[in-house]
Enzyme design. Structure first.
Site, PDB file in Angstrom:
ATOM      1  N   ASP A  97       0.783  -1.235   0.000  1.00 52.67           N
ATOM      2  CA  ASP A  97       0.000   0.000   0.000  1.00 52.67           C
ATOM      3  C   ASP A  97       0.811   1.278   0.000  1.00 52.67           C
ATOM      4  OD1 ASP A  97       0.498  -0.470   2.967  1.00 52.67           O
ATOM      5  OD2 ASP A  97      -0.468   1.490   2.959  1.00 52.67           O
ATOM      6  N   ASP A 100       6.278   0.530   2.345  1.00 55.78           N
ATOM      7  CA  ASP A 100       6.692  -0.667   3.067  1.00 55.78           C
ATOM      8  C   ASP A 100       6.310  -1.886   2.253  1.00 55.78           C
ATOM      9  OD1 ASP A 100       3.918  -0.816   3.333  1.00 55.78           O
ATOM     10  OD2 ASP A 100       4.012   0.331   5.194  1.00 55.78           O
ATOM     11  N   TYR A 221      -2.264   1.820  10.799  1.00 56.15           N
ATOM     12  CA  TYR A 221      -3.546   2.239  10.262  1.00 56.15           C
ATOM     13  C   TYR A 221      -4.641   2.050  11.295  1.00 56.15           C
ATOM     14  CZ  TYR A 221      -1.572   2.730   5.593  1.00 56.15           C
ATOM     15  OH  TYR A 221      -0.859   3.137   4.510  1.00 56.15           O
ATOM     16  N   GLU A 466       6.849   9.809   1.750  1.00 56.04           N
ATOM     17  CA  GLU A 466       6.237   8.502   1.484  1.00 56.04           C
ATOM     18  C   GLU A 466       4.994   8.698   0.627  1.00 56.04           C
ATOM     19  OE1 GLU A 466       5.371   6.019   4.883  1.00 56.04           O
ATOM     20  OE2 GLU A 466       5.146   4.236   3.610  1.00 56.04           O
TER      21      GLU A 466
END
Ligand SMILES: *[C@@H]1O[C@H](CO)[C@@H](O)[C@H](O)[C@H]1NC(C)=O
Ligand SMILES: *[C@@H]1O[C@H](CO)[C@@H](O)[C@H](O)[C@H]1NC(C)=O
Ligand SMILES: *[C@@H]1O[C@H](CO)[C@@H](O)[C@H](O)[C@H]1NC(C)=O
Length: 499
Positions: A97, A100, A221, A466
């Site tokens: 996603d 990572d 998350y 990111e």
């Protein structure tokens, strides 16, 4: 009782098997549909068509599992080929996603919902979620996905460990995708819809937040807004996909209890979906909704609060802006909020135009054109019209972030060096380097600048460098709309007009 439970279980197992199928097929097809609307000429300073095609390329950088022969992002290679093996289910495939090597379920499902919504609006006219990879051990390492040795633990939700948020979002993703595939592949569309209904039922029946069941996601998350927004969101998408009264009723009856008509909110994200719910509900204004006018009006008033806040037209609470004009919600991955706001503003602008209405805010009315112009200004900022003259869409233009916080991109390609690069080796030899990344993650929309339009192109600054799949997925919808605007300007009939 037992029989019902068994049925739920079967549904869940079925669902996990569907995941990779769903992510792979559905996702790939959605991307193709966006690509099918290329290419056209234009006379603007920004080439939205090019930005659109680059944004779609990004998803190839995020692919997990065995890569197809037509893979265009050539610095990537097969990875995570044994996901699910330990659990006895095939979970190979899907997408990482962000920067990572974990396949987080909730944000990925949101990515697919938004991509589908973009396709539904502008693209022509993508479990029981198993989240694969362990946030802690993966984040402790800096490795290419091709070299991964970290825990590939898969987490699941079930009756005893509920996850109504992740189930709801995945139901929404599948319902939205079923609309996209209705004509293209009716069989697949029906399958998606059937699973969407089962998941919604599961999420609604066994209520709970997934981060209480899967504690490890909390650090990455966490579901801050809870699961009620996802349940409303799922019901609305199911309503859009099926036209079945039962789903509309759910949204109307739970509007109050679930916060749909009480929460006035100024951000829309993979976690907090109220604004999206409110906007879709407020666009249900045909004659047949007359008897529900009262509740729908309340949804609409909250939707307008969000939109007016973005437009700086509320008397009290508005979204902050940087001196350069960028909407600013918070330091960490601010671009996600910019892309979702641009998307919702664009959708609503088109809706107002088609119904000959204006948006009424505390500080006066705003017409559809003004709303669209503002949404476009946010996209233009992203593409380079900003104080740093940098494109936050990687690979677009001449000046873009060179040190994206992305494990795969920051380490030399596996294809050039198949020698194993271990967990800490990645940190010492690659992460800490000052040099630009050896690989460019084309189409990634990074977190973006701070509240003073300042951007530090540093790999360690994940708040700014990111990128996430949901940033780009949402932006792609707006880019498709801008692309259409240009094609209409130049009187070239686009393929999208055929629907
Ligand atoms: C915009 O980009 C597309 C796709 O890369 C290209 O075909 C087209 O020529 C570009 N248009 C202009 C005006 O540069
Ligand atoms: C749109 O609204 C304006 C102002 O209310 C009105 O003059 C016009 O006739 C309307 N147009 C259509 C197509 O309904
Ligand atoms: C917003 O503020 C203006 C100016 O102070 C005032 O005239 C107006 O009534 C206010 N609107 C609302 C809805 O409070």
């Amino acid at each position: 009782m037992e029989e019902k439970k068994e049925k739920q279980k079967q549904c869940m197992v079925l669902f996990s098997k569907q995941q990779k199928h769903f992510q792979r097929n559905c996702f790939a097809l959605l991307l193709c549909m966006f690509l099918a609307i290329l290419p056209l000429n234009q006379s603007h300073s920004f080439n939205y068509t090019q930005a659109l095609s680059k944004s779609l390329l990004y998803f190839e950088s995020q692919r997990s599992g065995r890569l197809p022969h037509n893979q265009r992002v050539t610095w990537r290679y097969h990875s995570a080929l044994t996901d699910g093996l330990e659990q006895g289910v095939d979970l190979v495939g899907g997408y990482y996603d962000a920067g990572d090597n974990v396949k987080f379920g909730l944000p990925m499902a949101f990515t697919i919902t938004m991509l589908s919504w973009g396709v539904i609006e502008y693209g022509g006219d993508m479990v029981r979620r198993r989240r694969v990879g362990d946030g802690d051990t993966d984040h402790y390492c800096w490795q290419r996905p091709e070299d991964m040795t970290t825990s590939r633990r898969a987490y699941k939700v079930d009756e005893k460990n509920p996850g109504s948020d992740v189930a709801g979002e995945t139901a929404a993703a599948m319902a939205a995708a079923s609309i996209v595939f209705r004509k293209l592949n009716p069989h697949y569309s029906n399958l998606l819809l059937r699973h969407a209904k089962q998941l919604f039922e599961f999420g609604d029946k066994y209520r709970g937040k997934y981060d209480n069941s899967i504690e490890i996601v909390k650090g990455y998350y966490p579901s801050v807004s809870g699961f009620m927004d996802e349940l409303l969101w799922a019901a609305l998408w199911l309503y859009k996909a099926t036209d079945m009264e039962v789903y509309l009723k759910y949204v109307l009856e739970n509007g109050h209890g679930f916060g749909g008509i009480t929460w006035a909110i100024t951000e829309f994200s993979w976690d907090v979906k109220y604004a999206g719910v409110q906007i879709i509900a407020s666009m249900l204004r045909e004659e047949k909704y007359k008897e529900h006018k009262h509740v729908l009006e309340q949804y609409r008033s909250k939707a307008e609060y969000y939109l007016c806040a973005c437009l700086n037209k509320n008397n009290e609470t508005n979204v902050r802006r940087t001196p350069g004009g960028l909407l600013f919600i918070r330091q960490w991955n601010n671009m996600q909020y910019v892309s979702t706001a641009s998307f919702l503003l664009t959708i609503y602008s088109d809706y107002l135009q088609s119904t000959n209405q204006t948006l009424k805010c505390d500080r006066g009315s705003v017409n559809s054109q003004e709303i669209f112009v503002f949404a476009k200004s946010q996209v233009d900022y992203i593409l380079g019209a900003n104080p740093m003259s940098i494109s936050y869409l990687v690979g677009y233009g001449l000046n873009f972030p060179q040190r994206v916080h992305h494990r795969g991109a920051s380490i030399e390609s596996y294809k050039g060096n198949k020698g194993f690069i271990g967990c800490t080796q990645g940190y010492d030899n690659w992460f800490k380097r000052l040099a630009p990344n050896p690989n460019v993650v084309v189409g990634a929309l990074v977190g973006g600048p701070d509240e003073n339009d300042q951007f530090r192109d540093q790999r360690s600054d994940f708040a700014q460098t990111e990128a996430c799949t949901y940033n780009t997925a949402t932006l792609a919808g707006v880019l498709a709309r801008l692309h259409r605007l240009i094609s209409h300007d130049s009187h070239i009939s686009p393929l999208i007009a055929s629907s």
